[in-house]
Scaffold this motif. Structure first.
Motif, short mmCIF file in Angstrom:
data_model
loop_
_atom_site.label_atom_id
_atom_site.label_comp_id
_atom_site.label_asym_id
_atom_site.label_seq_id
_atom_site.Cartn_x
_atom_site.Cartn_y
_atom_site.Cartn_z
N THR A 322 39.12 36.32 32.35
CA THR A 322 39.98 35.03 32.47
C THR A 322 40.97 35.31 33.51
O THR A 322 41.03 36.26 34.07
CB THR A 322 40.55 34.93 30.93
OG1 THR A 322 41.40 35.97 30.88
CG2 THR A 322 39.71 34.61 29.79
N GLY A 323 41.57 34.23 33.53
CA GLY A 323 42.75 34.16 34.71
C GLY A 323 42.00 33.68 35.87
O GLY A 323 40.92 33.31 36.01
N THR A 324 42.78 34.29 37.10
CA THR A 324 42.57 33.72 38.56
C THR A 324 41.84 35.17 39.14
O THR A 324 42.04 36.18 38.60
CB THR A 324 43.69 33.20 38.95
OG1 THR A 324 44.67 34.10 39.26
CG2 THR A 324 44.05 31.85 38.74
N VAL A 325 41.30 34.88 40.22
CA VAL A 325 40.73 35.98 40.97
C VAL A 325 42.12 36.23 41.97
O VAL A 325 42.44 35.09 42.73
CB VAL A 325 39.43 35.57 41.73
CG1 VAL A 325 38.93 36.75 42.83
CG2 VAL A 325 38.50 35.57 40.81
N PRO A 326 42.56 37.49 42.17
CA PRO A 326 43.70 37.61 43.01
C PRO A 326 43.17 37.16 44.52
O PRO A 326 42.13 37.64 44.91
CB PRO A 326 43.94 39.11 43.06
CG PRO A 326 43.71 39.74 41.51
CD PRO A 326 42.20 38.66 41.40
#
Length: 638
Positions: A322-326
């Motif tokens: 989950t979350g964003t790709v750095p």
């Protein structure tokens, strides 16, 4: 004259320097007494003289010298105060340095471990002390001391079970083994595939056209000659021999971690980014949490590993991330393949992918990325595959996509792309397949799009495209599948369709086509999937289609066709739909699964049924979906 007051330091009488400078009697008497000391008292008196001088300097008080004038006194006081200022400044600098060098480690700070390396068991430190000290150069004290954490488990394994390190406390050896124990404590599942590394060779890591593969790890030994693949966390063998681990040729430095189909359910530890990995493959697991930034940044263990990031292959596909790709790919200048498909990732598409000269593959499909596509394809000269399907990408397709002809596969299906299809796509002479279905694209289909002699397949289903079917398509003798369903195409079915002798899938249903079905359609002997329904076609179905013995799915419903199509029944077609319903059917069909009529439309006759749904329901052979090759429909390959 002020009366003199005696000041005693270690039993020695010192005259008060604040008295009369002209009256030197008292001080002279004292000096005489001091000088009169002979024998064992002479040495003591000399020491006391130096003590007197130091005291006067420190308290900034002047001796009552008769020879000194007022200016000398002022100079002496200025010198004294300057010394005090320098001393205060030195103390302040020391305090600042102490704060700076003892603050907690930050991301941009390089961790130093030389002092820990110098620790030896014989200098008052136990083996546990040394290993804990080295582990703390990598992980936080809190994580190491928390029972149940992967860091705690890895450290305890290193202290109580490991048989490789012994008492050889070389920083690189200890830190690498600790991180490897940590990675496998966090991710590896004993319930997963026992030899996940073998999937590098057995799993289909190349796409249909062999334009990209994952198994070309140059310079890394994935299976060292003469060695067996050993279970991770084997305490008596080096980690280079663990299952899924590869080390750089001729070294004991880990360069690759592959953990596929392992049923892993943990989170990716941040410490993993401290290794100098070229290969990190963790697909087809159940890994949770976010993607650590440390994977993309250079190693912070300067004294142990080279402060660079040699990462070339990164796959985190088919997990639960989950979350964003750095957006930190500007650190990974050697990156060749990046795959984070089939997760639950959100946020913007990473713009820092631009400028990666060696990048060959980008696959972010089956996530929830949003915003526009920020790629400048002119800065990606090696890009061969772009898969961004099933996201929420909006905006137009960048015209720079035609800058380099290395691209072989483009997948942009099921997004919110708008605007027209760039004619610059026709410059991609090596393009093999392009998926543009289920977007909001408008305008006509550019004829330049079909200047690609090697094109095998094209899908544009469910857009807002209009105009006629470009005649240039007839020049693509290698074309295997063409699907333009659910648009607003007009005109007739072209007679040149018979030139597409490799075609096995043809879909132009749910458009505004008129005229009759060309006789040459029956000459396509490889045809398996034919979707013509929901147009304004009339006449009869050409009997030449009886030669298409491989047909599996045929949709002829909601049109103005007449006559019998029972010859399709003789070919054992799995699914046929036509206007064979009602009291006065327009078409005679004894094997139709759906019989529609123009006056009473059934939901199955009016709704657009996807190819995959039809295949799952009605194909005589199993169906599967592959992100690279498409839908294998009734034994075919999309």
């Amino acid at each position: 004259h002020m009366a003199q007051e005696a000041i005693t330091v270690e039993g020695v009488a010192l005259p008060d320097t604040g008295g009369n400078r002209e009256g030197g009697t008292g001080s002279g008497q004292t000096r005489s007494a001091s000088r009169s000391g002979e024998g064992h008292g002479g040495s003591r008196n000399k020491k006391n003289e130096w003590a007197q001088k130091a005291f006067r300097l420190l308290v900034c008080r002047q001796r009552a010298e008769s020879t000194e004038d007022g200016d000398s006194a002022v100079q002496r006081k200025l010198l004294c105060c300057s010394l005090w200022a320098i001393l205060a400044l030195a103390v302040l600098v020391a305090i600042i340095l102490q704060v700076v060098y003892t603050r907690p480690n930050c991301k941009e700070e390089t961790v130093k471990v030389e002092e820990a390396v110098g620790a030896q068991v014989g200098q008052g430190l136990t083996r546990r002390d040394v290993l804990e000290m080295l582990a703390r150069s990598v992980s936080s004290t809190e994580a190491l001391s928390t029972p149940g954490s992967p860091q705690h488990a890895a450290l305890e394994w290193l202290i109580t079970k490991d048989q490789v390190i012994g008492d050889r406390f070389e920083a690189k050896v200890v830190v690498q083994r600790y991180i490897m124990a940590l990675v496998y404590s966090a991710l590896w599942s004993r319930d997963g595939n026992p030899h996940s590394q073998l999937y590098i060779w057995d799993y289909n890591f190349c796409n249909k056209w062999k334009t990209y593969c994952w198994d070309d790890f140059e310079g890394i030994d994935m299976v060292r000659s003469g060695s067996n693949i050993l279970v991770p966390l084997s305490p008596d063998v080096h980690e280079c021999l663990w299952d899924g681990v590869g080390c750089y040729e001729g070294t004991d430095t880990v360069g690759a971690i592959t953990m596929m189909h392992n049923n892993s359910t943990g989170t990716i530890p941040t410490e993993l980014g401290m290794l100098n990995l070229e290969v990190l493959l963790l697909p087809h697991n159940k890994i949770r949490g976010t993607i650590p930034e440390a994977i993309f940044t250079p190693s912070t263990l300067e004294a142990v590993f080279t402060p660079s990031n040699p990462l070339k292959y990164l796959s985190l596909a088919f997990n639960q991330l989950t979350g964003t790709v750095p957006d930190m790919f500007d650190y990974t200048t050697n990156l060749r393949k990046f795959d984070c498909s089939s997760n639950q990732l959100t946020g913007s598409f990473p713009q820092s992918l631009n400028g990666l000269q060696d990048l060959e593959l980008i696959d972010t499909s089956f996530n929830s990325f949003s915003g526009t596509l920020p790629l400048d394809f002119s800065s990606l000269p090696s890009l061969g595959m772009l898969e961004i399907g099933i996201n929420r990408i909006s905006g137009s397709i960048p015209t720079s996509i035609g800058s380099h002809n290395n691209i072989t596969l483009i997948g942009m299906f099921h997004n919110q792309l708008t605007g027209t299809i760039p004619a610059s796509l026709g410059a991609l002479s090596n393009l093999k397949a392009m998926h543009l279905s289920m977007n909001l694209l408008s305008g006509s289909v550019p004829s330049d799009l079909f200047d690609m002699p090697g094109l095998l397949g094209l899908t544009m289903v469910n857009n807002n495209l209009d105009g006629t079917i470009p005649e240039k398509i007839g020049n693509l003798s290698s074309l295997e599948w063409l699907n333009m369903d659910a648009n607003s195409l007009t005109g007739t079915l072209p007679s040149w369709i018979e030139r597409l002798q490799s075609l096995w899938k043809f879909g132009v249903g749910y458009n505004l086509l008129t005229g009759t079905i060309p006789e040459g359609l029956g000459n396509l002997t490889h045809l398996r999937y034919l979707m013509l329904g929901h147009n304004h076609l009339d006449g009869s179905l050409p009997s030449t289609l009886r030669k298409a013995t491989k047909l599996e799915i045929v949709d002829l419903s909601d049109m103005d066709l007449t006559g019998s199509i029972n010859f399709l029944c003789d070919n054992n077609v799995s699914f046929v739909s036509a206007d064979c319903g009602g009291e006065a059917p327009e078409v005679m069909c004894d094997c139709c699964l759906f019989c529609c009529n123009d006056h009473k439309h059934l939901p199955t006759c009016t709704e657009h049924i996807s190819v995959i749904d039809l295949a799952l329901r009605y194909c005589s052979k199993p169906t599967e979906y592959d992100g690279g090759a498409g839908t294998k429909l009734c034994g075919g390959s999309l």
